[in-house]
Design a protein around this motif. Structure first.
Motif, PDB file in Angstrom:
ATOM      1  N   UNK A  62      43.568 -36.202  61.293  1.00  0.00           N
ATOM      2  CA  UNK A  62      42.665 -37.320  61.521  1.00  0.00           C
ATOM      3  C   UNK A  62      41.213 -36.965  61.218  1.00  0.00           C
ATOM      4  N   UNK A  63      40.810 -35.733  61.562  1.00  0.00           N
ATOM      5  CA  UNK A  63      39.434 -35.331  61.307  1.00  0.00           C
ATOM      6  C   UNK A  63      39.177 -35.155  59.811  1.00  0.00           C
ATOM      7  N   UNK A  64      40.201 -34.687  59.094  1.00  0.00           N
ATOM      8  CA  UNK A  64      40.074 -34.545  57.635  1.00  0.00           C
ATOM      9  C   UNK A  64      40.464 -35.873  57.007  1.00  0.00           C
ATOM     10  N   UNK A  65      39.660 -36.877  57.277  1.00  0.00           N
ATOM     11  CA  UNK A  65      40.034 -38.259  56.971  1.00  0.00           C
ATOM     12  C   UNK A  65      40.098 -38.569  55.484  1.00  0.00           C
ATOM     13  N   UNK A  66      39.468 -37.711  54.643  1.00  0.00           N
ATOM     14  CA  UNK A  66      39.485 -37.961  53.199  1.00  0.00           C
ATOM     15  C   UNK A  66      39.974 -36.727  52.454  1.00  0.00           C
ATOM     16  N   UNK A  67      40.936 -36.051  53.048  1.00  0.00           N
ATOM     17  CA  UNK A  67      41.422 -34.800  52.462  1.00  0.00           C
ATOM     18  C   UNK A  67      42.134 -35.022  51.134  1.00  0.00           C
ATOM     19  N   UNK A  68      42.801 -36.166  50.976  1.00  0.00           N
ATOM     20  CA  UNK A  68      43.435 -36.456  49.700  1.00  0.00           C
ATOM     21  C   UNK A  68      42.407 -36.598  48.592  1.00  0.00           C
ATOM     22  N   UNK A  69      41.301 -37.266  48.907  1.00  0.00           N
ATOM     23  CA  UNK A  69      40.206 -37.376  47.954  1.00  0.00           C
ATOM     24  C   UNK A  69      39.598 -36.001  47.696  1.00  0.00           C
ATOM     25  N   UNK A  70      39.510 -35.188  48.761  1.00  0.00           N
ATOM     26  CA  UNK A  70      39.000 -33.830  48.610  1.00  0.00           C
ATOM     27  C   UNK A  70      39.843 -33.017  47.655  1.00  0.00           C
ATOM     28  N   UNK A  71      41.167 -33.152  47.759  1.00  0.00           N
ATOM     29  CA  UNK A  71      42.069 -32.417  46.873  1.00  0.00           C
ATOM     30  C   UNK A  71      41.874 -32.835  45.426  1.00  0.00           C
ATOM     31  N   UNK A  72      41.727 -34.128  45.207  1.00  0.00           N
ATOM     32  CA  UNK A  72      41.550 -34.616  43.834  1.00  0.00           C
ATOM     33  C   UNK A  72      40.192 -34.193  43.260  1.00  0.00           C
ATOM     34  N   UNK A  73      39.156 -34.220  44.102  1.00  0.00           N
ATOM     35  CA  UNK A  73      37.849 -33.743  43.652  1.00  0.00           C
ATOM     36  C   UNK A  73      37.883 -32.242  43.371  1.00  0.00           C
TER      37      UNK A  73
END
Length: 264
Positions: A62-73
């Motif tokens: 929950x805290x890593x709310x944009x981790x999927x975007x982080x992986x793609x970046x």
């Protein structure tokens, strides 16, 4: 390039003069059942003869709310930074380290500018650079890499064993980073994968990192000896990813490379 798509699987295939490459993403049932997208990222490019593959796995938290975007970046920034490093004469290991540093700084700067939680874009990171017969691997997190000599698959890189999370956004990411170069002419195939895939590739016995799953052995041998037959490669890999022995709950993303000159 050839590609195969379904609700859960995405497979793409490309090649150069010496290798056939596959990128495979299997979206875990944890996401498909919830109607959410994969949190993995993958980027494959060929730059001045060097093949650069980068994989990342976002943290489901929950805290890593944009981790999927982080992986793609992360995969995009890292691939470009590796290419820049190679252009200025860095060896592949140095290029990977510098690229990881650049990606770490970029993600942290992004959270700072957004006044967001430091782990908003939390993800693992793994990269491979292939130049000629040499394969250089660098990774942080629960990724694994394997080489195949035509008979057996050997683990050449695995997640560091400790109680701390291994993420590129951590301040001490360098202490969790590992890299090595494989330069052996008899290597016929190479696999880089997100998440711990030892249970699938190596079976329950992991004493020396040797392949114990005969079905996986047969599939790899079939692909390695028919790398020029793209449709057959896609068929075999698709079947392999759907194998009952594979954990389908979490996302799995892989980069496969097969030498074209491989023969039975």
């Amino acid at each position: 390039m050839l590609a195969g798509l379904s609700a859960r699987y995405a497979i793409s295939l490309s090649e150069n003069d010496f290798w056939t490459f596959l990128t495979v993403t299997a979206v875990g049932t944890n996401h498909t059942s919830a109607g959410t997208s994969s949190e993995d990222g993958i980027h494959l490019t060929v730059h001045n003869g060097a093949v650069i593959a980068v994989l990342s796995d976002g943290v489901s938290d929950q805290k890593a709310s944009r981790s999927g975007e982080g992986a793609r970046l992360a995969v995009q920034h890292t691939a470009r930074a590796i290419a820049r490093g190679l252009d200025v004469g860095l060896d592949p290991e140095q290029a990977i380290v510098e690229a990881f540093s650049f990606t770490h700084n970029t993600l942290i700067q992004r959270t700072t500018e957004e006044n967001a939680f430091w782990g908003t874009y939390a993800c693992t990171l793994a990269a491979a650079v292939i130049q000629g017969q040499a394969i250089t691997v660098g990774h942080i997190g629960d990724s694994n890499a394997y080489s195949y000599d035509g008979k057996r698959l050997t683990r050449v890189a695995t997640a560091l064993s400790n109680d701390q999370p291994n993420l590129i956004v951590l301040p001490n990411w360098r202490t969790q980073f590992a890299a090595q170069t494989i330069n052996k002419p008899y290597i016929k195939a190479f696999v880089l994968a997100t998440d711990g895939t030892d249970s699938f590739f190596l079976g329950k016995s992991e004493d020396d990192g040797r392949l114990t799953n005969p079905e996986v052995t047969h599939a790899l041998h079939t692909i390695a000896t028919t790398a020029a037959d793209h449709f057959k490669v896609l068929h075999v890999v698709n079947a392999l990813m759907k194998h009952n022995g594979y954990d389908h709950h979490d996302d799995r993303t892989m980069f496969w490379a097969f030498r074209k000159e491989a023969s039975p």
